[in-house]
Design an enzyme around this catalytic site. Sequence first.
Site, short mmCIF file in Angstrom:
data_model
loop_
_atom_site.label_atom_id
_atom_site.label_comp_id
_atom_site.label_asym_id
_atom_site.label_seq_id
_atom_site.Cartn_x
_atom_site.Cartn_y
_atom_site.Cartn_z
N GLU A 210 14.14 -15.36 0.46
CA GLU A 210 14.53 -16.36 1.46
C GLU A 210 13.54 -17.53 1.49
O GLU A 210 13.85 -18.61 1.98
CB GLU A 210 14.47 -15.74 2.88
CG GLU A 210 15.60 -14.86 3.25
CD GLU A 210 15.26 -14.09 4.55
OE1 GLU A 210 14.36 -14.51 5.32
OE2 GLU A 210 15.90 -13.05 4.76
N ASP B 142 0.83 -1.20 0.00
CA ASP B 142 0.00 0.00 0.00
C ASP B 142 0.87 1.26 0.00
O ASP B 142 1.87 1.33 0.73
CB ASP B 142 -0.87 -0.02 1.26
CG ASP B 142 -1.91 1.08 1.27
OD1 ASP B 142 -2.74 1.10 0.36
OD2 ASP B 142 -1.88 1.92 2.19
#
Length: 546
Positions: free
Chosen positions: A256, A204
């Site tokens: 990751e 956002d």
Amino acid sequence: MPSTTPWWRSAVIYQVYVRSFADSNGDGVGDIAGIRSRLPYLESLGVDALWINPWYKSPMADGGYDVADFRAVDPLFGTLADAEQLIADAHEHGIRVIPDIVPNHTSDQHAWFQQALAAGPGSPERERYIFRPGRGPDGVDPPNNWVSCFGGPAWTRLPDGDWYLHLYAPEQPDLNWQHPEVHTEFESILRFWFSRGVDGFRIDVAHGLAKDPELPDLPLLPGPTDGQSRPFAQHPHWDRDEVHDIYRTWRKIADEFDGERAFVAEAWADTPERLAAYVRPGGLHTAFNFDFLMASWDAEDLRTVIDDSLAMLIGVGAPATWVLSNHDVMRHTSRYARKNVARWVPNQRYQPEGDIDLELGTRRARAAALLMLALPGGAYIYQGDELGLPEVEDLPEADLQDPIWERSGHTDRGRDGCRVPIPWSGQSAPFGFSPADASAEPWLPQPANWSERSVEAQTGDETSMLELYRTALQLRREHSALGDGTLAWVEAPAGVLTFRRDPGFLCVVNLSDEPYRLPEHTATLLASGPITDGLLDPDHAIWLQV
Ligand code: GLC
């Protein structure tokens, strides 16, 4: 053919505005269990992923974009266990899940802001936000002239004399992204949800996090001085270069985790070049191409926007991400229902003018869907786009809930008109949005004639918007020319857009006032309306095999 391209380069992502999608417990507000119950629908529609508007704990001053706790689900929507179950169930249906993350601000009820209020001026607790003394005698004037996107000044004064910054509502204090704790906290929140299986995040106000530390006044420019309509170059709080450092770290965190987790940025940038900076290698994966949504219904305008966006994005190796509507803008069926669709001025709220012709808007919306879904890259569908829902422009004033309505002094009705709960079935409200024995009415009233637009009414009707979307999404999956890649324009008269995607696919959109004779082809794959005598009528589009 199985593809080795990452899913997010060509995904069709369906935006779920939780409170208006499906209400499982009859309180008139959509919830996570409601989304779970509709997964078979979403699977049969053929979408690849869901973007879900904020489901976090929130006092709901801005529909959940005021987050009080990023690791908890608001009781209105369910529990953390419901969210985990939704992620698992969606994956069973072959659908990925991307929640919203709101890093620019928190709720004023967030523990950090409450601590900052309690600790008082000059305290380290206040450094996580942007507190300043005021200007003028006794500091009665705000620290600078910045304005809130929802109207009024971007600063609110506390009884203790300090002012705090909020680029949105006063209940949404801006975080200070120069504070290391803000960084580590959001990195931890990303990991919290990634480890619960989410496939990515929609970020956002991705262009708002970095502020000029000097907090200088906005220069006064000639023309509309609402503070938003100025160029972003060197803007003190929009689209500053420093934001990219944040996202380079976020990208590493996504990497990751296994399974191609991906970000999409809600970044409003001045130019395609500035937008492309968000999706450079090592940065975010995708960013909405709002230029497409802001374009008028005009062949030249659309072609320019498409070309400029693709050129810049291809330059940095990123896919385009097309979008026609979302929970912040007028639904495109209504936008296109004005004979002349004005080009949207960036950073201003769209205020359409002129008589509304919904049949025209619907014709164009059908053509626009085929255009968007044939373009290279990924695409977003806002819930209800596939039903051809119009903007509800006549909501009673007493029902309006968007903070924009109050903050604009009742001059701007805000965004509720595109957030009305969607119709699933039946002849009268709540049209299957809530269970039959619901204790409350839908949180916004649905128009009486929405029975015609319900999922039930459109299913199996080959002329319906829903079946157009369903067929288009199925073809998009099957046709090797669609999704990620490039396009080649084919010469056509003014007002007609024709482009080729290889192998063997042609999209033609007629935005002129004259029927257009279709070029040579071997088969019609899908048309937005009836084709007679090989002519494509105005405001229609067609997919051809060539
Ligand atoms: C984004 C959201 C919008 C929200 C604002 C503040 O623009 O899409 O709905 O009001 O940010 O968080």
